[in-house]
Write a protein that holds these residues in place. Structure first.
Motif, PDB file in Angstrom:
ATOM      1  N   VAL A 221       0.826  -1.196   0.000  1.00 18.63           N
ATOM      2  CA  VAL A 221       0.000   0.000   0.000  1.00 18.63           C
ATOM      3  C   VAL A 221       0.864   1.251   0.000  1.00 18.63           C
ATOM      4  O   VAL A 221       1.861   1.330   0.729  1.00 18.63           O
ATOM      5  CB  VAL A 221      -0.923   0.030   1.238  1.00 18.63           C
ATOM      6  N   LEU A 222       0.474   2.224  -0.824  1.00 17.77           N
ATOM      7  CA  LEU A 222       0.979   3.586  -0.711  1.00 17.77           C
ATOM      8  C   LEU A 222      -0.157   4.423  -0.147  1.00 17.77           C
ATOM      9  O   LEU A 222      -1.242   4.507  -0.744  1.00 17.77           O
ATOM     10  CB  LEU A 222       1.408   4.152  -2.058  1.00 17.77           C
ATOM     11  N   ALA A 223       0.078   5.021   1.010  1.00 13.98           N
ATOM     12  CA  ALA A 223      -0.903   5.919   1.603  1.00 13.98           C
ATOM     13  C   ALA A 223      -0.353   7.334   1.580  1.00 13.98           C
ATOM     14  O   ALA A 223       0.826   7.552   1.875  1.00 13.98           O
ATOM     15  CB  ALA A 223      -1.223   5.499   3.035  1.00 13.98           C
ATOM     16  N   LEU A 224      -1.199   8.277   1.218  1.00 11.13           N
ATOM     17  CA  LEU A 224      -0.833   9.686   1.210  1.00 11.13           C
ATOM     18  C   LEU A 224      -1.642  10.393   2.286  1.00 11.13           C
ATOM     19  O   LEU A 224      -2.836  10.149   2.427  1.00 11.13           O
ATOM     20  CB  LEU A 224      -1.119  10.319  -0.157  1.00 11.13           C
ATOM     21  N   ALA A 225      -0.993  11.268   3.041  1.00 12.72           N
ATOM     22  CA  ALA A 225      -1.680  11.994   4.101  1.00 12.72           C
ATOM     23  C   ALA A 225      -1.395  13.481   3.969  1.00 12.72           C
ATOM     24  O   ALA A 225      -0.345  13.879   3.461  1.00 12.72           O
ATOM     25  CB  ALA A 225      -1.229  11.496   5.474  1.00 12.72           C
TER      26      ALA A 225
ATOM     27  N   ARG B 179      -0.996  14.649  -7.167  1.00 15.41           N
ATOM     28  CA  ARG B 179      -0.844  14.011  -8.482  1.00 15.41           C
ATOM     29  C   ARG B 179       0.580  13.504  -8.684  1.00 15.41           C
ATOM     30  O   ARG B 179       0.789  12.397  -9.204  1.00 15.41           O
ATOM     31  CB  ARG B 179      -1.228  14.985  -9.592  1.00 15.41           C
ATOM     32  N   GLU B 180       1.586  14.279  -8.260  1.00  9.83           N
ATOM     33  CA  GLU B 180       2.977  13.837  -8.404  1.00  9.83           C
ATOM     34  C   GLU B 180       3.247  12.615  -7.535  1.00  9.83           C
ATOM     35  O   GLU B 180       3.925  11.674  -7.957  1.00  9.83           O
ATOM     36  CB  GLU B 180       3.922  14.977  -8.032  1.00  9.83           C
ATOM     37  N   ALA B 181       2.725  12.598  -6.315  1.00 10.12           N
ATOM     38  CA  ALA B 181       2.923  11.442  -5.446  1.00 10.12           C
ATOM     39  C   ALA B 181       2.288  10.190  -6.046  1.00 10.12           C
ATOM     40  O   ALA B 181       2.861   9.088  -5.965  1.00 10.12           O
ATOM     41  CB  ALA B 181       2.334  11.724  -4.066  1.00 10.12           C
ATOM     42  N   LEU B 182       1.122  10.345  -6.659  1.00  7.13           N
ATOM     43  CA  LEU B 182       0.444   9.191  -7.256  1.00  7.13           C
ATOM     44  C   LEU B 182       1.230   8.594  -8.415  1.00  7.13           C
ATOM     45  O   LEU B 182       1.102   7.402  -8.711  1.00  7.13           O
ATOM     46  CB  LEU B 182      -0.955   9.601  -7.725  1.00  7.13           C
ATOM     47  N   ARG B 183       2.046   9.396  -9.077  1.00  7.47           N
ATOM     48  CA  ARG B 183       2.872   8.889 -10.169  1.00  7.47           C
ATOM     49  C   ARG B 183       3.864   7.849  -9.683  1.00  7.47           C
ATOM     50  O   ARG B 183       4.395   7.061 -10.478  1.00  7.47           O
ATOM     51  CB  ARG B 183       3.619  10.034 -10.851  1.00  7.47           C
ATOM     52  N   HIS B 184       4.137   7.820  -8.387  1.00  6.83           N
ATOM     53  CA  HIS B 184       5.117   6.896  -7.818  1.00  6.83           C
ATOM     54  C   HIS B 184       4.457   5.736  -7.085  1.00  6.83           C
ATOM     55  O   HIS B 184       5.125   5.014  -6.345  1.00  6.83           O
ATOM     56  CB  HIS B 184       6.046   7.660  -6.864  1.00  6.83           C
TER      57      HIS B 184
ATOM     58  N   LEU C 220       3.824   1.951   2.946  1.00  9.03           N
ATOM     59  CA  LEU C 220       4.574   3.198   2.801  1.00  9.03           C
ATOM     60  C   LEU C 220       3.582   4.351   2.898  1.00  9.03           C
ATOM     61  O   LEU C 220       2.639   4.439   2.111  1.00  9.03           O
ATOM     62  CB  LEU C 220       5.285   3.234   1.449  1.00  9.03           C
ATOM     63  N   VAL C 221       3.782   5.208   3.883  1.00  2.00           N
ATOM     64  CA  VAL C 221       2.892   6.347   4.104  1.00  2.00           C
ATOM     65  C   VAL C 221       3.695   7.625   3.887  1.00  2.00           C
ATOM     66  O   VAL C 221       4.712   7.840   4.552  1.00  2.00           O
ATOM     67  CB  VAL C 221       2.293   6.330   5.514  1.00  2.00           C
ATOM     68  N   ALA C 222       3.242   8.457   2.967  1.00  2.00           N
ATOM     69  CA  ALA C 222       3.923   9.715   2.665  1.00  2.00           C
ATOM     70  C   ALA C 222       3.126  10.869   3.259  1.00  2.00           C
ATOM     71  O   ALA C 222       1.938  11.031   2.957  1.00  2.00           O
ATOM     72  CB  ALA C 222       4.075   9.898   1.160  1.00  2.00           C
ATOM     73  N   ASP C 223       3.775  11.642   4.108  1.00  2.00           N
ATOM     74  CA  ASP C 223       3.155  12.867   4.597  1.00  2.00           C
ATOM     75  C   ASP C 223       3.439  13.971   3.588  1.00  2.00           C
ATOM     76  O   ASP C 223       4.561  14.453   3.482  1.00  2.00           O
ATOM     77  CB  ASP C 223       3.713  13.253   5.967  1.00  2.00           C
ATOM     78  N   LEU C 224       2.419  14.372   2.857  1.00  3.16           N
ATOM     79  CA  LEU C 224       2.587  15.417   1.839  1.00  3.16           C
ATOM     80  C   LEU C 224       2.591  16.815   2.448  1.00  3.16           C
ATOM     81  O   LEU C 224       2.906  17.787   1.759  1.00  3.16           O
ATOM     82  CB  LEU C 224       1.477  15.318   0.792  1.00  3.16           C
ATOM     83  N   ASP C 225       2.207  16.925   3.735  1.00  2.00           N
ATOM     84  CA  ASP C 225       2.186  18.223   4.409  1.00  2.00           C
ATOM     85  C   ASP C 225       1.383  19.224   3.577  1.00  2.00           C
ATOM     86  O   ASP C 225       1.780  20.369   3.376  1.00  2.00           O
ATOM     87  CB  ASP C 225       3.625  18.717   4.610  1.00  2.00           C
ATOM     88  N   SER C 226       0.229  18.777   3.100  1.00  2.00           N
ATOM     89  CA  SER C 226      -0.509  19.540   2.074  1.00  2.00           C
ATOM     90  C   SER C 226      -1.799  20.173   2.568  1.00  2.00           C
ATOM     91  O   SER C 226      -2.510  20.793   1.783  1.00  2.00           O
ATOM     92  CB  SER C 226      -0.840  18.613   0.894  1.00  2.00           C
TER      93      SER C 226
ATOM     94  N   ARG D 172      -1.539  -0.552  -3.905  1.00  2.00           N
ATOM     95  CA  ARG D 172      -2.867  -0.010  -3.728  1.00  2.00           C
ATOM     96  C   ARG D 172      -2.735   1.373  -3.098  1.00  2.00           C
ATOM     97  O   ARG D 172      -1.807   1.635  -2.336  1.00  2.00           O
ATOM     98  CB  ARG D 172      -3.723  -0.916  -2.843  1.00  2.00           C
ATOM     99  N   VAL D 173      -3.685   2.242  -3.388  1.00  2.00           N
ATOM    100  CA  VAL D 173      -3.586   3.637  -2.952  1.00  2.00           C
ATOM    101  C   VAL D 173      -4.680   3.960  -1.948  1.00  2.00           C
ATOM    102  O   VAL D 173      -5.865   3.707  -2.190  1.00  2.00           O
ATOM    103  CB  VAL D 173      -3.677   4.598  -4.153  1.00  2.00           C
ATOM    104  N   PHE D 174      -4.242   4.520  -0.824  1.00  2.00           N
ATOM    105  CA  PHE D 174      -5.168   5.081   0.161  1.00  2.00           C
ATOM    106  C   PHE D 174      -4.759   6.527   0.408  1.00  2.00           C
ATOM    107  O   PHE D 174      -3.566   6.824   0.541  1.00  2.00           O
ATOM    108  CB  PHE D 174      -5.129   4.298   1.476  1.00  2.00           C
ATOM    109  N   VAL D 175      -5.734   7.423   0.477  1.00  2.00           N
ATOM    110  CA  VAL D 175      -5.454   8.839   0.715  1.00  2.00           C
ATOM    111  C   VAL D 175      -6.167   9.260   1.987  1.00  2.00           C
ATOM    112  O   VAL D 175      -7.399   9.190   2.080  1.00  2.00           O
ATOM    113  CB  VAL D 175      -5.891   9.716  -0.466  1.00  2.00           C
ATOM    114  N   LYS D 176      -5.387   9.682   2.974  1.00  2.00           N
ATOM    115  CA  LYS D 176      -5.937  10.060   4.280  1.00  2.00           C
ATOM    116  C   LYS D 176      -6.312  11.540   4.272  1.00  2.00           C
ATOM    117  O   LYS D 176      -5.493  12.407   3.946  1.00  2.00           O
ATOM    118  CB  LYS D 176      -4.876   9.797   5.366  1.00  2.00           C
ATOM    119  N   ILE D 177      -7.571  11.815   4.628  1.00  2.00           N
ATOM    120  CA  ILE D 177      -8.027  13.186   4.807  1.00  2.00           C
ATOM    121  C   ILE D 177      -8.556  13.341   6.226  1.00  2.00           C
ATOM    122  O   ILE D 177      -8.726  12.358   6.958  1.00  2.00           O
ATOM    123  CB  ILE D 177      -9.116  13.587   3.789  1.00  2.00           C
TER     124      ILE D 177
END
Length: 476
Positions: free
Chosen positions: A8-12, A65-70, A48-54, A75-80
Motif C-alpha cells: 500500500v501507498l498511503a498519502l496523508a 498528483r505527483e505522489a500518485l505517479r510513484h 509506505l505512508v507519505a506525509d505530503l504536508d498539504s 494499492r492507494v489510500f489517501v488520508k483526509i
C-alpha cells in the motif's frame, strides 16, 4: 471475500494523520515506513505512508498528483481529515484525475459519521459543532449535493444526469481548484458561514463531480454496493457510513469493482483497508530486510508488533510534550499533566521573539531529567509552529529524546527542524497516539489535536517515561 495480497501507498495531508494511517495498516507480517520527504519514496516497506504536508498548501493538487505517479503497483489510500478540514477538493480532484475514487470520511470510533451525505459528530451536524476550525480551503464554486443512488442503481430524477449512459464530467484541473488564503473573523467579506464546517460532503468537494451512495445501498449487500460504486463512472462515489462494518463493506466492494480504485477517507477507512488486505512486502531486486524487521538503521531493530499490541516503551530519555494545537481539550490534557508533576513551560508570543532564550528555558528544565510540557499562552504569533519547531530543535540538540507532539502541523515543523525525514512506527499507545522512532534515535508520539480523552497526554507520558509515574492505571 479475499482481494489478494498487496502493498500500500498511503498519502496523508498532515503528519499525525500519516502516523495514524501507518499504525492501522501495519500487520504482524510486515512493517511500515512514514516518509517526510520525496517523491521518490523508499521501496522496502509493505506499508509506505507519505506525509505530503498539504493541508494548507496552495499546490495540493500538484503534490497529490505527483505522489500518485510513484504508486507503482501498490494499492492507494489517501488520508483526509474526518472533519473535512483542509484542501479536500484539490486532493480528491487529483485522485479522480488518475483512477476511480471512493470517498468515505467517517470515523465511527470518534463518533464522526456520514448519513445522507451529511457529516455528523456524535449525532450533531458537523456544521453546528465547534470541532471545525477555520483553515485554508478550496474555493468551492457551486455547492451541489451529490445525486443519490437508488436501490436499482439509477440516479434520482433531480440529478443533472443519470448514471446509466451519463457522460462523466472531467475532473477539475488545478485552475478549477484555486486555494484561498486563510480566512479570519475580521477579514473583509468574511461571514458567519465561513467560520463553520461544510453542511455536506459535497460542499467540501465543490465542483468535483460526485455521486452519493446512501446507507441503504452500503448495507444492501456486496453485489448491489459493488454495482453502485462501478456506476459512479468518472465521479467520486461518496459513501455513507455509521459503523466500522459499513467501512469494511465499502472497501471490499470498491476493490472488487476496480482494484485500482483510490480509497479516500479518515483513519476508519484506513483500518478497514488493513482488515481487508493481507499485506505482503513488494518484490525488490535488492536484498531488503525480511518482512518481520523494520527498515532503517541496522541497530537490532525490534520485530513489528501486531496492530492491537501496546507500543514498546523506550528507554529513559528527556521527555518533552509539545502542545501546539488550539483544541480546548488539549489544554485540559496539558493541565492534567502538570497536576501529576510534569513541569510546565508556558511560552508567550514575546518569548518566541527570542528563540534562543526560549530554547534555553526548555533545555534547562530537561537537564533536570523531569518530564516537561510546553504550551502557548495568549495570542498565537505568526508562523507559530515553525518558530516552535526551531525552539524545540535548539533545546533538544543532538541527544535522543522522547517527544509528544499534538497536532499534525506542530509535529511536522518540529521534526523538520530536527532534520527528520522518515519515521518507523512502532504501534499505538491509544487510538491516534502513534509511537514512532527516528533514525536519530528520538522516540516520537504524534496525535491529532482533536483526539484523546482527558487523560490522553498523561497516558502517553506514563508510557514513554514510566519511571516518573507510579502506574498508568493510577494516574487516570
Amino acid at each position: 471475500m479475499s482481494v489478494g495480497s498487496a502493498s500500500v501507498l498511503a498519502l496523508a495531508d498532515d503528519l499525525s494523520g500519516a502516523a495514524e494511517t501507518a499504525a492501522v495498516l501495519m500487520s504482524h507480517a510486515g512493517s511500515a515506513l512514514i516518509a517526510l520527504s520525496g517523491p521518490p519514496y523508499p521501496a522496502q516497506a509493505p506499508v509506505l505512508v507519505a506525509d505530503l504536508d498539504s493541508r494548507h498548501h496552495p499546490q495540493t493538487f500538484d503534490l497529490v498528483r505527483e505522489a500518485l505517479r510513484h504508486a507503482g503497483r501498490r494499492r492507494v489510500f489517501v488520508k483526509i481529515d474526518s472533519l473535512l478540514r483542509g484542501n479536500i477538493a484539490a486532493t480528491v480532484a487529483a485522485c479522480l484525475d488518475t483512477a476511480p475514487v471512493v470517498l468515505a470520511p467517517s470515523l465511527p470510533s470518534a463518533g464522526r459519521t456520514v448519513t445522507g451525505g451529511v457529516p455528523y459528530v456524535r449525532g450533531v451536524l458537523l456544521r453546528e459543532t465547534r470541532t471545525w476550525r477555520v483553515t485554508p480551503t478550496l474555493a468551492t464554486g457551486t455547492f451541489a449535493q451529490p445525486a443519490p443512488i437508488t436501490p436499482t442503481g439509477a440516479i434520482a430524477q433531480s440529478a443533472p444526469a443519470t448514471v446509466e449512459g451519463a457522460v462523466a464530467e472531467p475532473a477539475p484541473s488545478t485552475a478549477d481548484c484555486p486555494v484561498t488564503e486563510p480566512p479570519s473573523a475580521t477579514a473583509a467579506g468574511t461571514s458567519a458561514a465561513d467560520l463553520t464546517g461544510p453542511a455536506t460532503v459535497a460542499d467540501a468537494l465543490g465542483a468535483v463531480p460526485s455521486v452519493l451512495v446512501p446507507l441503504s445501498i452500503v448495507r444492501a449487500g456486496h453485489r448491489i454496493l459493488t454495482t453502485a460504486i462501478t456506476e459512479a463512472r468518472g465521479r467520486v462515489a461518496v459513501c455513507d457510513a455509521e459503523t466500522d462494518g459499513d467501512l469494511d463493506a465499502i472497501v471490499a466492494a470498491a476493490l472488487d469493482a476496480d482494484p485500482s480504485t483510490h480509497l479516500i477517507g479518515a483513519g476508519g477507512l484506513a483500518a478497514a483497508l488493513g482488515r481487508t488486505l493481507s499485506l505482503d512486502p513488494p518484490p525488490s531486486p535488492h536484498d531488503d530486510p525480511p518482512p518481520d524487521q523494520f527498515p532503517g538503521p541496522p541497530s537490532n531493530p525490534p520485530p513489528d508488533p501486531p496492530p492491537d499490541a501496546p507500543a514498546s516503551r523506550p528507554s529513559a530519555s528527556p521527555l518533552l510534550v509539545v502542545v501546539g494545537t488550539a483544541e480546548p481539550g488539549a489544554a485540559e490534557q496539558a493541565a492534567l499533566l502538570v497536576r501529576h508533576g510534569v513541569t510546565p513551560i508556558p511560552l508567550t508570543a514575546a518569548d518566541l521573539n527570542e528563540p534562543e532564550a526560549a530554547a534555553r528555558r526548555v533545555r534547562d528544565v530537561l537537564a533536570r531529567h523531569v518530564p516537561a510540557v510546553l504550551t502557548m499562552v495568549g495570542p498565537a504569533p505568526p508562523a507559530l509552529t515553525a518558530t516552535l519547531g526551531g525552539v524545540v530543535a535548539r533545546a533538544i540538540g543532538d541527544r535522543p529524546a522522547g517527544l509528544v507532539l499534538t497536532g499534525g502541523e506542530t509535529a511536522r515543523r518540529v521534526l523538520d527542524a530536527l532534520g527528520v525525514t522518515e519515521l518507523t512506527p512502532l504501534g499505538q499507545i491509544h487510538h491516534g497516539a502513534v509511537l514512532s522512532q527516528t533514525p536519530q534515535g528520538h522516540h516520537v508520539v504524534t496525535r491529532p489535536g482533536s483526539f484523546g480523552e482527558r487523560d490522553s497526554l498523561l497516558r502517553i507520558a506514563a508510557h514513554l517515561a514510566p519511571h516518573h509515574f507510579t502506574s498508568a492505571e493510577r494516574l487516570t
